[in-house]
Design a protein around this motif. Sequence first.
Motif, PDB file in Angstrom:
ATOM      1  N   THR A 165       1.113   3.703 -13.805  1.00 33.12           N
ATOM      2  CA  THR A 165       0.398   3.491 -12.707  1.00 33.12           C
ATOM      3  C   THR A 165       1.143   2.886 -11.635  1.00 33.12           C
ATOM      4  O   THR A 165       1.803   1.996 -11.793  1.00 33.12           O
ATOM      5  CB  THR A 165      -0.676   2.395 -13.119  1.00 33.12           C
ATOM      6  OG1 THR A 165      -1.258   2.962 -14.292  1.00 33.12           O
ATOM      7  CG2 THR A 165      -1.687   2.052 -12.183  1.00 33.12           C
ATOM      8  N   ARG A 166       0.607   3.587 -10.455  1.00 34.31           N
ATOM      9  CA  ARG A 166       1.544   3.171  -9.333  1.00 34.31           C
ATOM     10  C   ARG A 166       0.593   2.740  -8.163  1.00 34.31           C
ATOM     11  O   ARG A 166      -0.096   3.646  -7.784  1.00 34.31           O
ATOM     12  CB  ARG A 166       2.366   4.284  -8.650  1.00 34.31           C
ATOM     13  CG  ARG A 166       3.622   3.969  -8.023  1.00 34.31           C
ATOM     14  CD  ARG A 166       4.553   3.316  -8.829  1.00 34.31           C
ATOM     15  NE  ARG A 166       6.005   3.436  -8.179  1.00 34.31           N
ATOM     16  CZ  ARG A 166       6.189   2.548  -7.100  1.00 34.31           C
ATOM     17  NH1 ARG A 166       5.526   1.483  -6.694  1.00 34.31           N
ATOM     18  NH2 ARG A 166       7.728   2.683  -6.670  1.00 34.31           N
ATOM     19  N   LEU A 167       0.564   1.549  -7.654  1.00 33.68           N
ATOM     20  CA  LEU A 167      -0.354   1.051  -6.592  1.00 33.68           C
ATOM     21  C   LEU A 167       0.320   1.720  -5.333  1.00 33.68           C
ATOM     22  O   LEU A 167       1.188   1.534  -4.788  1.00 33.68           O
ATOM     23  CB  LEU A 167      -0.619  -0.515  -6.686  1.00 33.68           C
ATOM     24  CG  LEU A 167      -1.492  -1.005  -5.564  1.00 33.68           C
ATOM     25  CD1 LEU A 167      -2.894  -0.682  -5.986  1.00 33.68           C
ATOM     26  CD2 LEU A 167      -1.302  -2.219  -5.482  1.00 33.68           C
ATOM     27  N   LYS A 168      -0.835   2.486  -4.844  1.00 33.11           N
ATOM     28  CA  LYS A 168      -0.695   3.032  -3.216  1.00 33.11           C
ATOM     29  C   LYS A 168      -1.198   2.138  -2.192  1.00 33.11           C
ATOM     30  O   LYS A 168      -2.206   2.257  -1.836  1.00 33.11           O
ATOM     31  CB  LYS A 168      -1.036   4.534  -3.261  1.00 33.11           C
ATOM     32  CG  LYS A 168      -0.182   5.340  -4.089  1.00 33.11           C
ATOM     33  CD  LYS A 168      -0.682   6.706  -3.774  1.00 33.11           C
ATOM     34  CE  LYS A 168      -0.937   7.471  -2.593  1.00 33.11           C
ATOM     35  NZ  LYS A 168       0.267   7.505  -1.653  1.00 33.11           N
ATOM     36  N   ALA A 169      -0.530   1.118  -1.926  1.00 27.19           N
ATOM     37  CA  ALA A 169      -0.876   0.250  -1.131  1.00 27.19           C
ATOM     38  C   ALA A 169       0.368  -0.269  -0.122  1.00 27.19           C
ATOM     39  O   ALA A 169       1.184  -0.833  -0.660  1.00 27.19           O
ATOM     40  CB  ALA A 169      -1.611  -0.865  -1.705  1.00 27.19           C
ATOM     41  N   ALA A 170       0.315   0.018   1.271  1.00 26.25           N
ATOM     42  CA  ALA A 170       1.265  -0.396   1.898  1.00 26.25           C
ATOM     43  C   ALA A 170       1.650  -1.804   1.821  1.00 26.25           C
ATOM     44  O   ALA A 170       0.802  -2.688   1.880  1.00 26.25           O
ATOM     45  CB  ALA A 170       1.011  -0.194   3.460  1.00 26.25           C
ATOM     46  N   GLY A 171       3.238  -2.222   1.784  1.00 25.87           N
ATOM     47  CA  GLY A 171       3.398  -3.543   1.517  1.00 25.87           C
ATOM     48  C   GLY A 171       3.442  -4.024   0.220  1.00 25.87           C
ATOM     49  O   GLY A 171       4.016  -5.183  -0.085  1.00 25.87           O
ATOM     50  N   VAL A 172       3.004  -3.261  -0.714  1.00 29.38           N
ATOM     51  CA  VAL A 172       3.031  -3.755  -2.297  1.00 29.38           C
ATOM     52  C   VAL A 172       3.656  -2.805  -2.948  1.00 29.38           C
ATOM     53  O   VAL A 172       3.469  -1.472  -2.720  1.00 29.38           O
ATOM     54  CB  VAL A 172       1.897  -3.905  -2.658  1.00 29.38           C
ATOM     55  CG1 VAL A 172       1.969  -4.521  -4.092  1.00 29.38           C
ATOM     56  CG2 VAL A 172       0.842  -4.456  -1.752  1.00 29.38           C
ATOM     57  N   ASP A 173       4.810  -3.015  -3.715  1.00 28.56           N
ATOM     58  CA  ASP A 173       5.290  -2.015  -4.382  1.00 28.56           C
ATOM     59  C   ASP A 173       5.223  -2.550  -5.783  1.00 28.56           C
ATOM     60  O   ASP A 173       5.692  -3.308  -6.618  1.00 28.56           O
ATOM     61  CB  ASP A 173       6.995  -2.105  -4.183  1.00 28.56           C
ATOM     62  CG  ASP A 173       7.628  -0.801  -4.587  1.00 28.56           C
ATOM     63  OD1 ASP A 173       7.637  -0.449  -5.789  1.00 28.56           O
ATOM     64  OD2 ASP A 173       8.056   0.147  -3.694  1.00 28.56           O
ATOM     65  N   LEU A 174       4.321  -1.613  -6.574  1.00 29.07           N
ATOM     66  CA  LEU A 174       4.005  -1.967  -7.943  1.00 29.07           C
ATOM     67  C   LEU A 174       3.699  -0.694  -8.830  1.00 29.07           C
ATOM     68  O   LEU A 174       3.203   0.152  -8.419  1.00 29.07           O
ATOM     69  CB  LEU A 174       2.621  -2.637  -7.952  1.00 29.07           C
ATOM     70  CG  LEU A 174       1.940  -2.741  -9.545  1.00 29.07           C
ATOM     71  CD1 LEU A 174       2.745  -3.781 -10.055  1.00 29.07           C
ATOM     72  CD2 LEU A 174       0.692  -3.377  -9.100  1.00 29.07           C
ATOM     73  N   ALA A 175       4.315  -0.912  -9.807  1.00 33.93           N
ATOM     74  CA  ALA A 175       4.314   0.215 -10.947  1.00 33.93           C
ATOM     75  C   ALA A 175       4.114  -0.736 -12.119  1.00 33.93           C
ATOM     76  O   ALA A 175       4.899  -1.574 -12.581  1.00 33.93           O
ATOM     77  CB  ALA A 175       5.641   1.294 -10.868  1.00 33.93           C
ATOM     78  N   ALA A 176       3.256   0.047 -12.968  1.00 30.95           N
ATOM     79  CA  ALA A 176       2.943  -0.491 -14.496  1.00 30.95           C
ATOM     80  C   ALA A 176       2.856   0.551 -15.334  1.00 30.95           C
ATOM     81  O   ALA A 176       2.489   1.575 -14.968  1.00 30.95           O
ATOM     82  CB  ALA A 176       1.534  -1.435 -14.369  1.00 30.95           C
ATOM     83  N   MET A 177       3.301   0.498 -16.442  1.00 27.44           N
ATOM     84  CA  MET A 177       3.408   1.511 -17.560  1.00 27.44           C
ATOM     85  C   MET A 177       3.341   0.926 -18.768  1.00 27.44           C
ATOM     86  O   MET A 177       4.017  -0.157 -19.262  1.00 27.44           O
ATOM     87  CB  MET A 177       4.779   2.416 -17.137  1.00 27.44           C
ATOM     88  CG  MET A 177       5.902   1.766 -17.377  1.00 27.44           C
ATOM     89  SD  MET A 177       7.384   2.534 -16.569  1.00 27.44           S
ATOM     90  CE  MET A 177       6.982   1.663 -14.813  1.00 27.44           C
ATOM     91  N   VAL A 210      12.276   1.645 -23.602  1.00 23.22           N
ATOM     92  CA  VAL A 210      11.397   1.352 -22.754  1.00 23.22           C
ATOM     93  C   VAL A 210      10.055   1.577 -23.182  1.00 23.22           C
ATOM     94  O   VAL A 210       9.674   2.704 -23.040  1.00 23.22           O
ATOM     95  CB  VAL A 210      11.725   1.460 -21.463  1.00 23.22           C
ATOM     96  CG1 VAL A 210      10.658   0.936 -20.581  1.00 23.22           C
ATOM     97  CG2 VAL A 210      12.989   0.868 -20.946  1.00 23.22           C
ATOM     98  N   THR A 211       9.151   0.696 -23.518  1.00 25.38           N
ATOM     99  CA  THR A 211       7.811   1.040 -24.030  1.00 25.38           C
ATOM    100  C   THR A 211       6.703   0.611 -22.957  1.00 25.38           C
ATOM    101  O   THR A 211       5.430   1.098 -23.180  1.00 25.38           O
ATOM    102  CB  THR A 211       7.463   0.563 -25.567  1.00 25.38           C
ATOM    103  OG1 THR A 211       7.714  -0.837 -25.500  1.00 25.38           O
ATOM    104  CG2 THR A 211       8.309   1.271 -26.419  1.00 25.38           C
ATOM    105  N   GLY A 212       7.118  -0.361 -21.962  1.00 22.58           N
ATOM    106  CA  GLY A 212       6.096  -0.774 -21.175  1.00 22.58           C
ATOM    107  C   GLY A 212       6.868  -1.541 -19.952  1.00 22.58           C
ATOM    108  O   GLY A 212       8.190  -1.952 -20.180  1.00 22.58           O
ATOM    109  N   ALA A 213       6.564  -1.539 -18.958  1.00 26.73           N
ATOM    110  CA  ALA A 213       7.050  -2.397 -17.708  1.00 26.73           C
ATOM    111  C   ALA A 213       6.130  -2.513 -16.624  1.00 26.73           C
ATOM    112  O   ALA A 213       4.857  -1.979 -16.487  1.00 26.73           O
ATOM    113  CB  ALA A 213       8.247  -1.614 -17.129  1.00 26.73           C
ATOM    114  N   ILE A 214       6.223  -3.781 -16.051  1.00 29.18           N
ATOM    115  CA  ILE A 214       5.491  -4.220 -14.853  1.00 29.18           C
ATOM    116  C   ILE A 214       6.564  -4.462 -13.719  1.00 29.18           C
ATOM    117  O   ILE A 214       7.525  -5.155 -13.880  1.00 29.18           O
ATOM    118  CB  ILE A 214       4.875  -5.232 -14.825  1.00 29.18           C
ATOM    119  CG1 ILE A 214       3.771  -5.284 -16.021  1.00 29.18           C
ATOM    120  CG2 ILE A 214       4.180  -5.752 -13.623  1.00 29.18           C
ATOM    121  CD1 ILE A 214       2.851  -6.519 -16.243  1.00 29.18           C
ATOM    122  N   MET A 215       6.740  -3.527 -12.723  1.00 29.90           N
ATOM    123  CA  MET A 215       7.720  -3.614 -11.673  1.00 29.90           C
ATOM    124  C   MET A 215       6.923  -3.851 -10.271  1.00 29.90           C
ATOM    125  O   MET A 215       6.413  -3.154  -9.767  1.00 29.90           O
ATOM    126  CB  MET A 215       8.601  -2.328 -11.554  1.00 29.90           C
ATOM    127  CG  MET A 215       9.127  -1.996 -12.924  1.00 29.90           C
ATOM    128  SD  MET A 215      10.424  -2.778 -13.634  1.00 29.90           S
ATOM    129  CE  MET A 215      11.652  -2.861 -12.392  1.00 29.90           C
TER     130      MET A 215
END
Lengths: 478, 715
Positions: free
Chosen positions: A325-337, A372-377
């Motif tokens: 899951t990758r948040l598409k929002a300017a100014g926020v860099d977030l990936a979660a898996m 790697v089985t999960g991550a929040i970046m």
Amino acid sequence: MTRVLVVGHGMAGARFVQELRTRDPGRRFELTVLGAEPEAAYNRVLLSSVLAGSLAPAEIETVPSAWYAAEDVELRTGVTVAAIDRRRRRVLTTAGEHVPYDHLVLATGSRPWVPPIEGLTGDDGELDRDVAVFRTLGDCRAMLARLHRVRHAVVLGGGLLGLEAARGLAGRGIAVEVVHPADRPMERQLDLDAGRVLARTLRSLGVHVRLNAGAVRFTDGWGGGGRGLRLEDGTRLPADLVVVACGVRPNSALAAAAGLETGRAVVVDDTMTSVTDPAIHAIGECAQHDGQVYGLVAPAWEQAAVLADVLSGGPARYGGSAVVTRLKAAGVDLAAMGETDVDDFADGVEVLRFADPARGTYQKVVIRDDRVTGAIMLGGPETVGAVTQLFDRAAPAPADRRALIFPGVAASSADAADAPDDQTICRCNGVTAGRIRAAGAGTVAEVAATTRATTGCGGCRADVAALLASRSTVEVPA
Amino acid sequence: MRGIYRGRNVTEPVRKRPVHIVAGMGTTATHCAYCALQCAMTLTADAVGRVTVGPRDFPTNRGGLCQKGWTAAELLSSPHRLTTPLLRVDRSASFREASWDEALDVVAARLTATQRDHGRDTVAVLGGGGLTNEKAYQLGKFARVALRTKNIDYNGRYCMSSAAAASNRAFGIDRGLPFPLPDLAETGAVLLAGGNVAETMPPFVRHLAAVVDRGGALIVADPRHTATAERATLHLPVLPGTDLALALGLLHIAVADGHADRAYIHDRTTGFDAAWRAAAQWWPERVERVTGVSVQAQRATVAQLAAGARGRGAVVLTARGAEQQSKGTDTVSALINLTLALGLPGKPSSGFGCITGQGNGQGGREHGQKADQLPGYRRIDDPAARAHVAAVWGVDPDDLPGPGPSAYELIERLGTDGGPRALLVHGTNLAVSSPRGRFVADRLAALDLLVVSDVVLSETAALADVVLPVTQWAEEDGTMTNLEGRVIRRRRAVAPPPGVRTELSVLAALAERLGRGDRFSDDPETVYDELRRASAGGVADYAGIGWDRIDAEGGVFWPCPSVAHPGTPRLFADGFPTPDGRARFVAVEHRPPAEDVDAEHPVYLTTGRILQQYQSGAQTRRIAALAAEPHVEIHPDLALRSGLADGDLVRVVSRRGDAVGRVRLTTTIRPDTVFMPFHWGGEQAVNRVTNPALDPVSRMPEFKVCAVRLERVVA
């Protein structure tokens, strides 16, 4: 000729048609697509960019109408299917027309769920004029058309879509509140700390997230003719616009009415075929595979490719998707898996964390069996690509786990003046520090003449100068 | 090497001979023997014939040289030098020395018999991008006029073909750089996709360093943190085989983030909508997942290029990393699309460029040794082009053969039913440089006749029936066209050793024996002047570039249609040489590599060059100062899992073959990828491992990515 009828012209349906034609140079499939929306196929992923104003609606079209003509695919938009007649292998449209099939592909997607909050819908069940959902290009256009009148917006739901909508509105200078029932935004993807850091980042971008909050009523009478939303705790939020982003429900009623097995969506096997009827298939958000219903594009496209291969006689089988899951929002860099909410000290699991909430950074990587089985970046974008690929490919994690969070520390460029004699200074000509020292030269040009150092790319010029300078300081008597 | 080369008299190491100095030419201004940068140098021959190299100031190398250039003269007096024709009755026999007349008679007789018995197309020719313009031109003419075979292609198919195809379809012209190299130093931002110039052509880095020194951006996309990436302001560590997805993503960001130059797109291009529609499906988060390049880095790349576009300029360059893939043409197209969207081509210090590899990679592809081309970059299937060239050659256009297959496809057919039975090789060491090398060796072995002209007994020459010793760079006159499209002079500094002939003289002598001697001069300037006439009116028009002008002006940029024309240092300022004068966006789609990793072959292999060696190494491996051993770059994590330690010998194994190199541990490579340079033959030839999956447009093999496993070699 095998007649393939696709119901649904969204991300999954349009992709499937293209995938099938790619595998069908001999045109042995007669392809018909029925789309309920009046639009040509468009890229739903980019709706947030349209809302944010960086793309025009026309720019997110995915397949030009000329393609359908050139590929001999019959595309009919604005056509809604009312029923499936499995016995006769045909569907009935709301216009009363029968369309036959040999294979029926359901790609009907899903629809927004609107919670039963007073004032969101009128007596007729339709949305209030100041209430919007954010699902289709039509929704997006409707929202865009009214934005000039909106100063305060409230987004109900702090999941992925709600936050993207909120960020898009905030980017247009609108004050945005997100009302979210859970203790953190994106609670399905994030742990508590990540949620807190994300909420803080969003606040700095003009999006205020109210957690553990619920709305009870959308009403008039806010002075000056304004409208607003009353929350469970009595808070009153001004709202010229309410965007409902409380999740979606798969469009599987058609299938259920036809007697196909449905859970939350149409139940399919590894060939994306209904477990009830081998002539009917489902892909995308209206399909349930191995208990999972996916709400993202990547799995829908993987499923489209599998089904196209299956219908073409290929060996492909769907084994589920790894979801990033990758948040598409300017100014926020977030990936979660993958798994993110795990006990750091549980047996058999390694959890890495780095948090710098003041700078909006929270990174967490979960490792089991060296994978790697999960991550929040969040807010640490440099290693996202590497972590995502390790997760996707179930590749071994680096021996030095720190590399997952901190981008490779560049080799320290030690002062050339202290370089040992066997260290190469000029790579291009393979000249060591020792040879430069031994050259007995006083200037870089003299070094070049005797050793060829600096004559290639020229990048070692400063190092040679440093070597010469250090030698001269040693030689100068005190 | 001498194990194969075991004829009478030739097993003895040849004594060093004094080099014969050309009268009055003790000091000669020429250019380097190797890559397309063609560094200017001065050769000085002393009284005993020793030749020393000195750098010469020139816009391209700015007085710089690399190790290869500095030591280039050592091969002139190398004991490995061939000085007499070699002949053998069959492949199991040893070579014996032969006179030129005997060797040429044998070759001509066997070519004649082969064509008589099996048809004209059963004789094939492979050329090279290192040949001078004169030789490249003459070789193409020899194939079409003396042999009248359609089967000719060249090793540039393995080098520049993808960039050439993409440039042609976008701009209507294929010239490596659209401007003189010093313009590059003036630009504000450079994206280099898949190139390692710090090792391949070090003085090139001076121009890139100038960009960085003035606060500009240098972005390098490469699976390895190479010496070039080390100099970059931003490195994009792209997964092998995914450069196309990256390029699509960059175009996506350029448009979605509002950097597109709408006026330029409207006024100077066509096809944007379809190209955007393809790129629209590659939003940055999706690209990140496929390429491993972070969204942040993608956005930074586009932002820096866009800032350059608004300021001093921006340039996108490709090299073999992006091009040597089964989708190399589309990858280059996608990057050209990016430059068009940013409005770059035709603006000062801006645009798209390809970094040509071989010394005459540019000129070598313009004058008719390509399977589908005639001189002047004319298409061989274009009736007007055929008529023009046939008139220059004094033949009937209908007698010219049509297009033939590309290099690898030609090699695949060697010795097969209906395929070529005889092959002439000039300026290429295909046994080392072709993918799926063991299969290629089998194809060469299946020939009735293999004739190789070379300076040394290369791996390919060692497989031949006849080996013809020819001159090398400092022993010949001619022209080269460097990576800028600047036509420059190669000048003879020393006489060749006795017994060595130029390839022009070899072709003339063979033509004479084939009954076409009147059409083939062995004088380079005469041949060049004919080339000018043949190229006149073509895309690569050399008509106005005489040797005298090159000498006077230090080089002239093509196109140059008349002696009064100043040449064309900068392209596209006033339009594009397309029918409507506009550049064309080409809509392309990403696709995965032809071969992906799996349980049996779990590691990506990528290949490339090292500083000390050039191409197949036939020259540079014979220079002591450049001694190097093939290595395999492996990340310590992968080495640990594979049971490998630094310095071990490792066997790299694919479905096609294997190669052995020494483990070099480094953290500059992705842990899922190994790198091996391709400069060696035999068991050390990584091209025994690489994949011949071809690009559908350029017919470029996929050298840059395949799936392998690693096996430790136990001593």
